[in-house]
Design an enzyme around this catalytic site. Sequence first.
Site, mmCIF file in Angstrom:
data_model
loop_
_atom_site.group_PDB
_atom_site.id
_atom_site.type_symbol
_atom_site.label_atom_id
_atom_site.label_comp_id
_atom_site.label_asym_id
_atom_site.label_seq_id
_atom_site.Cartn_x
_atom_site.Cartn_y
_atom_site.Cartn_z
ATOM 1 N N TYR A 127 6.671 1.848 -3.127
ATOM 2 C CA TYR A 127 7.812 2.592 -2.577
ATOM 3 C C TYR A 127 8.460 3.583 -3.534
ATOM 4 O O TYR A 127 9.481 4.181 -3.217
ATOM 5 C CB TYR A 127 8.858 1.642 -1.983
ATOM 6 C CG TYR A 127 9.467 0.592 -2.886
ATOM 7 C CD1 TYR A 127 8.935 -0.690 -2.920
ATOM 8 C CD2 TYR A 127 10.586 0.867 -3.639
ATOM 9 C CE1 TYR A 127 9.507 -1.671 -3.709
ATOM 10 C CE2 TYR A 127 11.172 -0.116 -4.435
ATOM 11 C CZ TYR A 127 10.618 -1.381 -4.461
ATOM 12 O OH TYR A 127 11.184 -2.362 -5.239
ATOM 13 N N HIS A 277 7.758 -13.325 1.027
ATOM 14 C CA HIS A 277 8.934 -14.132 0.658
ATOM 15 C C HIS A 277 9.612 -14.718 1.897
ATOM 16 O O HIS A 277 10.777 -14.406 2.165
ATOM 17 C CB HIS A 277 10.038 -13.302 -0.032
ATOM 18 C CG HIS A 277 9.627 -12.516 -1.219
ATOM 19 N ND1 HIS A 277 9.070 -13.067 -2.327
ATOM 20 C CD2 HIS A 277 9.728 -11.182 -1.494
ATOM 21 C CE1 HIS A 277 8.847 -12.111 -3.216
ATOM 22 N NE2 HIS A 277 9.227 -10.979 -2.733
ATOM 23 N N ASP A 328 4.009 -9.784 -7.230
ATOM 24 C CA ASP A 328 5.294 -9.156 -6.938
ATOM 25 C C ASP A 328 5.844 -8.325 -8.095
ATOM 26 O O ASP A 328 5.389 -7.217 -8.323
ATOM 27 C CB ASP A 328 6.285 -10.241 -6.489
ATOM 28 C CG ASP A 328 7.531 -9.667 -5.844
ATOM 29 O OD1 ASP A 328 7.592 -8.442 -5.651
ATOM 30 O OD2 ASP A 328 8.459 -10.439 -5.526
HETATM 31 ZN ZN LIG Z 1 8.322 -7.312 -3.233
#
Ligand SMILES: [Zn+2]
Length: 443
Positions: A127, A277, A328
């Site tokens: 992102y 998550h 992550d």
């Molecule tokens: Zn993440």
Amino acid sequence: MDSSNCIQGLFATDALLPTGWASDVSISFDSEGIISDVREGDRDSGYRVASGPVIPGMINLHSHAFQRSITGKTQSFSGTEDDFWSWREAMYRSTSEIGPKELERMAYRLYADMVRNGYTTVCEFHYLHHAGDGIPYSNRAEMSLAIVRAAEQAGIRLTLLPVLYCHGGFRNEPLSSHQRRFGLDVNEYLRLLEQLRKEVPETVLGYAPHSLRAVDNDSLAMMLEHRRKSAHDRAPVHIHIAEQTAEVTQCLKSHRARPVEYLYGIAEPDATWCLIHATQTTPTEKERMARSNACVGLCPTTEADLGDGFFDLPDFLSSGGTFGIGSDSNVCVSPVEELRLLEYTQRLSLRRRNTSGDTADSGVGTVRYLQALEGGRRASGQSVGRIEAGYRADFAVLEPDSFTRSDESPDVILNAHVFSGSSLSVRETVIGGFPSTLQGSAH
Ligand SMILES: [Zn+2]
């Protein structure tokens, strides 16, 4: 890659097949690095002999490469209220210095480390789209292409998940100054996706609405409609779903529903979806995720680092749920450390050792490894994670005598790897039939 160097196959004294361990396995693959045949009890293939038990390479289903840059920088006693949200501010601040060159270098080193540790595929949830001031690069795909190049250099298989990030909160709050680097509206997002499809047609792309707090219903609906009408209607969809209790509270306030509950009201997650998550979920929500065949993406070392809480795995598995693992924030890039922490948190919580009531012949490490492969396979949208015809020839070859005698069973060796191992217990990583040259090189 030079196809003249492509080995035609590998002989494994022990190989972990989808059905469990098998002996004297000849694995043939074609010039594209796709497994064409797997024969058990075949000692006559003449293929190169693997130097230890052969397991499928692990799929890392959730990575933010740029977050590697703050590893070690966020471990100070910064205040009694230090939590996920204060960590997030530090993470945002760290991005200001990262341009395409820095991202490519950082991602290459990270992916090389993943390969040394036995990951052979990474799903990059990407992102960081724009320059530090939030202004788009003249080539909107600049940062995405940096990720593609880094993966190519490291030789890791990539599923690129460009992220749609529209808002700063559940009530469509504007993006903060730090979040402007991530911001795209849905039309800009779909243009980016189309551009990538043209410029890097070999790269597997998925759809990634960042979270329910960053993407509104209409934008999500447009994204999913685009997917449905495209030739990629089974492309993976990844979303951060319920990492933090504050996120659940905000979702309840804004939508009168918990995140998982809400998502299933506005979309139809199935086996092509990966819910990252799903830490803050009720038993009912877990059952719903399991029934839909969506994969849950667990990132135990990051979730522990950020004080998120932990996922109740036995409950989910008993409902038939599928999970995979991800690195992550990349505070750790070892698949076995993720599995180890995942297993240990269940044992600590339940105060027993067999947490899921399994009675399998294989050890816990082998069972969890196979389970994580299945989740990773689905999340990646690629034919990976199995030693089976039609799948990619992506393997990790284990060091047979790291901890135990080399004549121990392969199951003991894999369990030693899961519970005690590191990159040092991976002797070789093979991707698309090619042994990686990164093993043994400087870390
Ligand atoms: Zn993440």
